[in-house]
Design an enzyme around this catalytic site. Sequence first.
Site, PDB file in Angstrom:
ATOM      1  CG  HIS A 112       4.795  -1.340  -0.253  1.00 41.94           C
ATOM      2  ND1 HIS A 112       4.774  -1.687  -1.588  1.00 41.94           N
ATOM      3  CD2 HIS A 112       4.633  -2.494   0.444  1.00 41.94           C
ATOM      4  CE1 HIS A 112       4.613  -2.992  -1.693  1.00 41.94           C
ATOM      5  NE2 HIS A 112       4.510  -3.512  -0.472  1.00 41.94           N
ATOM      6  CB  CYS A 137       3.471  -5.462   2.038  1.00 41.28           C
ATOM      7  SG  CYS A 137       4.980  -5.589   3.033  1.00 41.28           S
TER       8      CYS A 137
END
Length: 219
Positions: free
Chosen positions: A179, A195
């Site tokens: 992301h 992440c």
Amino acid sequence: MPATKPSAVDRRSFLATTLALGATSLAAPALAQAVDPYTGQALQGTPGAGATPDAGVVQYDAGQDNRRNVSSFRMHDWQPYFSDLTNGAILVDLTSRALSYWSEDGTDFRLFPTSIPVSEDLTRRGRTEIIKKVEGPSWSPTPEMKKRNPEWPDFVPPGPDNPLGTHALWLSWQYYRIHGTHDTRKIGRKSSNGCIGLYNEHIQQLYALTKVGTQVLVI
């Protein structure tokens, strides 16, 4: 075909190399937010823009030598890691803190600096794939994040305060994403709960290039 011998280059050399390979819009991303409301730490960026930790920031690696707050941008060939390029392929190299992308026909290669998990116990390696793509994602902390940080909000809507930035790629591993981030200081650092973060300008490029089913390997 043997893998290209890894080499470390500085950010300026990386940008020049990537542009030569056909990547676009790799000017230094605009900085964001001034103060992190969760830590009170001053951040580089636009005053009044707001800030939230990325999708899993537990601690910020503030003690790390700033001179080491860059990815080493090792160049890889895809052949040692993938049997083919069906649906395209992403290689996330946690050691060099960089993400490589190859298009399905092999003609387009991109190399982006990333943030990586803050600790080994939050790190996951292996093969996965993109199962969902979201532009303007919302964010909620995982149960473990909420347990560690009960003061964090239960939900953050899309927008400049969202920890996932402007775009997010869901992986088949639960809670794991590739992301963007509005907090540009995180790139090149150990700063997430698992992440992989990119500059918003770069996740926009990767989002456009990938599709559901794109292969992902984290090493």
